[in-house]
Write a protein that holds these residues in place. Structure first.
Motif, PDB file in Angstrom:
ATOM      1  N   ALA A 255       0.821  -1.175   0.039  1.00  0.00           N
ATOM      2  CA  ALA A 255      -0.040  -0.004   0.139  1.00  0.00           C
ATOM      3  C   ALA A 255       0.806   1.176   0.116  1.00  0.00           C
ATOM      4  N   GLN A 256       2.163   1.219  -0.322  1.00  0.00           N
ATOM      5  CA  GLN A 256       2.971   2.285  -0.519  1.00  0.00           C
ATOM      6  C   GLN A 256       2.843   3.084  -1.743  1.00  0.00           C
ATOM      7  N   PRO A 257       2.927   4.435  -1.988  1.00  0.00           N
ATOM      8  CA  PRO A 257       2.879   4.981  -3.384  1.00  0.00           C
ATOM      9  C   PRO A 257       4.012   4.404  -4.188  1.00  0.00           C
ATOM     10  N   ILE A 258       3.784   4.340  -5.639  1.00  0.00           N
ATOM     11  CA  ILE A 258       4.610   3.754  -6.618  1.00  0.00           C
ATOM     12  C   ILE A 258       4.516   4.930  -7.691  1.00  0.00           C
ATOM     13  N   ARG A 259       5.591   5.115  -8.578  1.00  0.00           N
ATOM     14  CA  ARG A 259       5.718   5.807  -9.564  1.00  0.00           C
ATOM     15  C   ARG A 259       5.286   5.279 -10.825  1.00  0.00           C
ATOM     16  N   PRO A 260       4.548   6.086 -11.945  1.00  0.00           N
ATOM     17  CA  PRO A 260       4.168   5.460 -13.032  1.00  0.00           C
ATOM     18  C   PRO A 260       5.098   4.889 -13.907  1.00  0.00           C
ATOM     19  N   THR A 261       4.834   3.998 -14.783  1.00  0.00           N
ATOM     20  CA  THR A 261       5.713   3.759 -15.604  1.00  0.00           C
ATOM     21  C   THR A 261       6.439   4.945 -16.707  1.00  0.00           C
ATOM     22  N   GLN A 262       7.460   4.686 -16.964  1.00  0.00           N
ATOM     23  CA  GLN A 262       8.061   5.771 -17.729  1.00  0.00           C
ATOM     24  C   GLN A 262       7.874   5.521 -19.166  1.00  0.00           C
ATOM     25  N   GLY A 263       7.147   6.873 -19.600  1.00  0.00           N
ATOM     26  CA  GLY A 263       6.794   6.867 -21.010  1.00  0.00           C
ATOM     27  C   GLY A 263       5.308   7.042 -21.249  1.00  0.00           C
ATOM     28  N   PHE A 264       4.738   6.729 -19.962  1.00  0.00           N
ATOM     29  CA  PHE A 264       3.206   6.833 -19.995  1.00  0.00           C
ATOM     30  C   PHE A 264       2.853   8.390 -19.562  1.00  0.00           C
ATOM     31  N   ASP A 265       3.101   9.171 -20.718  1.00  0.00           N
ATOM     32  CA  ASP A 265       2.607  10.778 -20.713  1.00  0.00           C
ATOM     33  C   ASP A 265       1.128  10.658 -21.238  1.00  0.00           C
ATOM     34  N   SER A 266       0.976  12.101 -21.338  1.00  0.00           N
ATOM     35  CA  SER A 266      -0.558  12.282 -21.522  1.00  0.00           C
ATOM     36  C   SER A 266      -0.802  11.828 -22.984  1.00  0.00           C
ATOM     37  N   ALA A 267       0.092  11.932 -23.861  1.00  0.00           N
ATOM     38  CA  ALA A 267      -0.307  11.497 -25.245  1.00  0.00           C
ATOM     39  C   ALA A 267      -0.337  10.212 -25.486  1.00  0.00           C
TER      40      ALA A 267
END
Length: 285
Positions: A255-267
């Motif tokens: 239940a710890q915060p994690i970062r999104p996958t690199q490359g998952f920008d809005s586009a």
């Protein structure tokens, strides 16, 4: 975030729907929420518990997109505080296809969620009283592990490898968390990555009841946390007041915060969801 221990929670005024709550992690989470006096609705194929005044079962085959649309339309979403999606399998070693011509893992583990959200999202929590927290949608699906998927072959029709197909579902669920707030106004969206826990989710890939399946799950059960331990970590997160005013966050196996996958920008998120919506329209046509 410092989540309250589950033993201190009183969820007697809360309503939770678990899509996929009849087995595995979904069932474990539903049982922990029930133990804290929440009203729980579970959606799935096979009900394994006795119904009570606070536990409702909605039967559905979520390999069917038409069935998923019906579930999203018919659920009493207006009263729910939290909707949790836990439905999931692994892609088989050889490609399997539903009667709507969708690769089976993609249909169950990802695309059905988009189909349900079409009807569920606009109504979620709308009948609760003034001052109620923003309704929440939690999407389980291993976000943040680096899987970008392939929106140009989302349905694995050009080529098929089981883990490549499965990563299409993983990426799709991360895309929901990061991009659904614009497509489905109203709820806040959050992602869950439970990592490895002993459930039946890998039976489709390893061969249900096979020697390798039994050995693998025995090792996972020995070295990793149990479904009940994970559920005790996650139920406080589902209702945590610290999440009010936030959306698009994802959380790991503790239940710890994690970062999104690199490359998952809005586009890229928009490209992925647009390809998914096109595939869903094709399945429903």
């Amino acid at each position: 975030m410092r989540l309250a221990p589950i033993e201190q929670l009183d969820l007697s005024a809360k309503k939770l729907v678990v899509i996929g709550g009849t087995n595995g992690l979904g069932r474990a989470i539903a049982q922990q929420a029930l133990a804290r006096r929440a009203d729980v609705t579970v959606v799935g194929r096979t009900f394994r518990d006795a119904p009570t005044d606070r536990l409702t079962f909605v039967p559905a085959d979520l390999s069917s997109m038409r069935e998923a649309v019906r579930v999203g339309r018919d659920l009493p979403a207006e009263s729910f505080d939290v909707a949790l999606f836990t439905t999931g399998i692994f892609a088989a070693r050889t490609r399997e296809e539903t009667h709507e011509h969708i690769e089976r893992d993609l249909a169950i583990s990802y695309l059905s969620r988009l189909a349900i959200l079409r009807g569920l999202s606009p109504e979620l929590g709308s009948a609760r009283g003034d001052g109620a927290p923003r309704p929440r949608v939690f999407v389980m699906g291993s976000p943040g592990i680096g899987a970008l998927g392939n929106p140009d072959d989302l349905n694995s029709e050009k080529s098929y490898k089981s883990m490549v197909a499965h990563f299409n579902t993983v990426a799709g669920n991360e895309a929901i968390v990061l991009g659904a707030a614009e497509r489905f106004p109203g709820p806040a969206f959050f992602g869950l990555g439970p990592y490895m826990i002993k459930t039946d989710i890998r039976s489709n890939f390893l061969g249900e009841g096979s020697t390798i399946h039994r050995l693998f799950e025995a090792a996972v059960g020995l070295f990793m946390q149990s479904p009940e331990a994970y559920a005790k970590r996650i139920v406080p997160l589902l209702f945590a007041p610290e999440l009010e005013g936030r959306t698009g966050l994802m959380f790991g196996h503790k239940a710890q915060p994690i970062r999104p996958t690199q490359g998952f920008d809005s586009a890229y998120v928009d490209r992925y969801l647009s390809a998914s919506e096109a595939l869903l329209r094709r399945a429903l046509a």
